[in-house]
Design a protein around this motif. Structure first.
Motif, PDB file in Angstrom:
ATOM      1  N   ILE B 131      47.486  35.477  41.824  1.00 35.45           N
ATOM      2  CA  ILE B 131      47.594  36.648  42.695  1.00 35.45           C
ATOM      3  C   ILE B 131      49.022  36.823  43.197  1.00 35.45           C
ATOM      4  O   ILE B 131      49.540  37.957  43.256  1.00 35.45           O
ATOM      5  CB  ILE B 131      46.597  36.525  43.865  1.00 35.45           C
ATOM      6  CG1 ILE B 131      45.170  36.657  43.341  1.00 35.45           C
ATOM      7  CG2 ILE B 131      46.885  37.564  44.935  1.00 35.45           C
ATOM      8  CD1 ILE B 131      44.104  36.561  44.395  1.00 35.45           C
ATOM      9  N   ARG B 172      44.109  48.126  37.360  1.00 32.08           N
ATOM     10  CA  ARG B 172      45.103  47.343  36.618  1.00 32.08           C
ATOM     11  C   ARG B 172      45.198  45.924  37.148  1.00 32.08           C
ATOM     12  O   ARG B 172      45.383  44.968  36.375  1.00 32.08           O
ATOM     13  CB  ARG B 172      46.467  48.021  36.708  1.00 32.08           C
ATOM     14  CG  ARG B 172      46.592  49.285  35.880  1.00 32.08           C
ATOM     15  CD  ARG B 172      48.054  49.577  35.606  1.00 32.08           C
ATOM     16  NE  ARG B 172      48.788  49.790  36.846  1.00 32.08           N
ATOM     17  CZ  ARG B 172      48.860  50.975  37.436  1.00 32.08           C
ATOM     18  NH1 ARG B 172      48.233  52.014  36.944  1.00 32.08           N
ATOM     19  NH2 ARG B 172      49.549  51.113  38.552  1.00 32.08           N
ATOM     20  N   ARG B 174      42.794  44.122  38.531  1.00 29.53           N
ATOM     21  CA  ARG B 174      41.639  43.355  38.106  1.00 29.53           C
ATOM     22  C   ARG B 174      41.733  43.032  36.618  1.00 29.53           C
ATOM     23  O   ARG B 174      41.344  41.948  36.173  1.00 29.53           O
ATOM     24  CB  ARG B 174      40.372  44.120  38.420  1.00 29.53           C
ATOM     25  CG  ARG B 174      40.106  44.267  39.914  1.00 29.53           C
ATOM     26  CD  ARG B 174      38.945  45.195  40.166  1.00 29.53           C
ATOM     27  NE  ARG B 174      37.688  44.573  39.758  1.00 29.53           N
ATOM     28  CZ  ARG B 174      36.917  43.848  40.566  1.00 29.53           C
ATOM     29  NH1 ARG B 174      37.270  43.671  41.816  1.00 29.53           N
ATOM     30  NH2 ARG B 174      35.800  43.324  40.121  1.00 29.53           N
ATOM     31  N   LEU B 177      44.115  40.125  36.370  1.00 28.58           N
ATOM     32  CA  LEU B 177      43.503  38.875  36.817  1.00 28.58           C
ATOM     33  C   LEU B 177      42.466  38.370  35.814  1.00 28.58           C
ATOM     34  O   LEU B 177      42.345  37.155  35.590  1.00 28.58           O
ATOM     35  CB  LEU B 177      42.846  39.083  38.181  1.00 28.58           C
ATOM     36  CG  LEU B 177      43.792  39.205  39.381  1.00 28.58           C
ATOM     37  CD1 LEU B 177      43.018  39.566  40.640  1.00 28.58           C
ATOM     38  CD2 LEU B 177      44.570  37.918  39.591  1.00 28.58           C
ATOM     39  N   ARG B 178      41.762  39.296  35.209  1.00 31.44           N
ATOM     40  CA  ARG B 178      40.765  38.895  34.234  1.00 31.44           C
ATOM     41  C   ARG B 178      41.420  38.226  33.042  1.00 31.44           C
ATOM     42  O   ARG B 178      40.889  37.276  32.467  1.00 31.44           O
ATOM     43  CB  ARG B 178      39.953  40.124  33.797  1.00 31.44           C
ATOM     44  CG  ARG B 178      38.478  39.837  33.588  1.00 31.44           C
ATOM     45  CD  ARG B 178      37.706  41.095  33.261  1.00 31.44           C
ATOM     46  NE  ARG B 178      37.382  41.859  34.460  1.00 31.44           N
ATOM     47  CZ  ARG B 178      37.871  43.047  34.748  1.00 31.44           C
ATOM     48  NH1 ARG B 178      38.734  43.631  33.951  1.00 31.44           N
ATOM     49  NH2 ARG B 178      37.508  43.668  35.838  1.00 31.44           N
ATOM     50  N   LEU B 181      42.967  34.725  34.457  1.00 29.36           N
ATOM     51  CA  LEU B 181      41.960  33.752  34.844  1.00 29.36           C
ATOM     52  C   LEU B 181      40.808  33.688  33.851  1.00 29.36           C
ATOM     53  O   LEU B 181      39.705  33.228  34.192  1.00 29.36           O
ATOM     54  CB  LEU B 181      41.414  34.105  36.236  1.00 29.36           C
ATOM     55  CG  LEU B 181      42.456  34.093  37.374  1.00 29.36           C
ATOM     56  CD1 LEU B 181      41.839  34.594  38.668  1.00 29.36           C
ATOM     57  CD2 LEU B 181      43.050  32.709  37.561  1.00 29.36           C
TER      58      LEU B 181
END
Lengths: 212, 200
Positions: B131, B172, B174, B177-178, B181
């Motif tokens: 993050i 964007r 999310r 992060l997808r 992660l």
């Protein structure tokens, strides 16, 4: 930093993405994936509030809001002065005040006050004198203590013939008024420096510098 | 004292204007954690978050008239103040990371999968890293939406933009992060699939 909104660009859908209400972002990217991602993100925990933060905020509040007004600060403010400095300041103030009270200017002021408080002497025109004289009424014997003038300039003693030098500031000697009417003459234009401590006897303004 | 606890934010602000210490402390206790959490997740540092939280409440006590309750809630005001201070720190630090990167390829490489036995603490650190590496404009919408549970309209009021822009940034963020992660999503299914592809 300008952000352009992407239109008609689905990620997980083959067809055009349906319009989603404002509160349902998950409809665009897939609800299941959103839930997994949200659950994963929740694994990051923020630390607790440090105690120093509460202390700082409380102190700032007392400093900014609870502070007394400026006028009160000025009235109650204290200036720390070392004792030796204060002692020297007081001593200097005392010395300056002492000499200020004994200054000639202040003596002439007092003389003027005394003159106005007593009967004004008669001023007679004496044709033999080059100035105005002061006539004194018959008086009893008055002893006048000898006293040196306090004038700053050096004075010359009065001469035997009675002529007065200009700017006379001479020493006083013991003088006894014989009760005769005497006329004190003074040279016109002569500058007289009044004594720091004049003497008034029986209503007569006596200036030793005018004595013959 | 009980009256202070039950009082609304507006009445507490009125008390602050009068110099009421109890009103200020009550208001502070209500909103300090949320402000600190947001600042911490924006900056990734507890010390910086403490400074920002302190500055937010100092500005409130110094000029309580600046807050207009008709425009937004006090929580929104504090989030907005913390956001501005955080962005200012980014500028001062001359952060070379773009505020809002649109290039999906700029995302960092996927981290090593959970098969290597990462503990929960390490997972938290990895999420924090993911993050904090995001552009600030994407980061703030993720933090406000996922952690502070703010609505899109409230987020738009905080960041000073419209709802559509917030949705776009969140989308964007999310996606990024997808991707970063991915090894931790779905129990590492992503890595298993890659291994099978290599073997095959």
């Amino acid at each position: 930093m300008k952000d352009e909104k992407k239109t008609g660009e689905p990620l997980s859908h083959q067809g055009p993405a349906p319009k989603a209400p404002d509160e349902c972002v998950s409809d665009i990217v897939g609800e299941a994936e959103d839930e997994d991602l949200s659950s994963l993100l929740k694994q990051w925990h923020a630390p607790g509030i440090p105690p120093s933060l509460d202390t700082r905020v409380a102190a700032s509040f007392h400093q900014r809001v609870m502070a007394p007004p400026l006028w009160k600060c000025l009235l109650t403010a204290r200036i720390p002065i070392p004792v030796p400095v204060a002692a020297v300041a007081i001593l200097l103030f005392a010395v300056i005040s002492f000499f200020a009270l004994r200054s000639p200017q202040l003596g002439s002021f007092r003389q003027a006050e005394v003159v106005s408080a007593i009967n004004q002497p008669k001023v007679l025109e004496n044709p033999s004198a080059r100035g105005s004289g002061v006539v004194r009424a018959p008086l009893p014997d008055v002893q006048i203590p000898s006293k040196a003038t306090t004038s700053s300039s050096a004075g010359e003693p009065s001469k035997a013939d009675g002529s007065q030098p200009p700017k006379t500031t001479q020493k006083m000697s013991t003088i006894t008024l014989q009760g005769e009417q005497e006329t004190i003459q003074c040279l016109a234009g002569t500058e007289y420096r009044p004594l720091a401590v004049p003497r008034i006897y029986a209503g007569i303004v006596f200036n030793p510098s005018e004595v013959r | 004292m009980r009256e202070v606890r039950e009082a609304s934010d507006d009445s507490l602000l009125e008390g602050i204007r009068r110099g009421d210490e109890a009103a200020f402390l009550e208001l502070y206790e209500r909103h300090r954690e949320a402000t600190f959490r947001f600042a911490y997740r924006m900056l990734g540092s507890s010390e910086q978050a403490e400074d920002i939280t302190h500055d937010c409440f100092v500005s409130l006590m110094r000029s309580p008239m600046r807050f207009d309750p008709s425009r937004a809630s006090l929580r929104t005001y504090l989030y907005s103040a913390a956001r501005n201070l955080a962005l200012k720190q980014f500028r001062d630090a001359a952060n070379e990371v773009a505020f809002d990167s649109r290039e999906e390829g700029e995302a960092s490489q996927p981290l090593e999968g959970p098969l290597h036995g990462l503990l929960a603490q390490e997972l938290s650190q990895e999420i924090q890293k993911a993050i904090t590496q995001m552009p600030p404009l994407q980061r703030e919408v993720v933090v406000l939406f996922e952690y502070e549970e703010q609505s899109l309209a409230e987020i738009a009021a905080i960041v000073g933009t419209d709802v559509g822009t917030v949705k776009s940034r969140l989308h964007r963020a999310r996606a990024r992060l997808r991707r970063v992660l991915a090894p931790y999503l779905n129990g590492g299914a992503h890595k298993s699939k890659e291994e099978s592809n290599h073997e095959g």
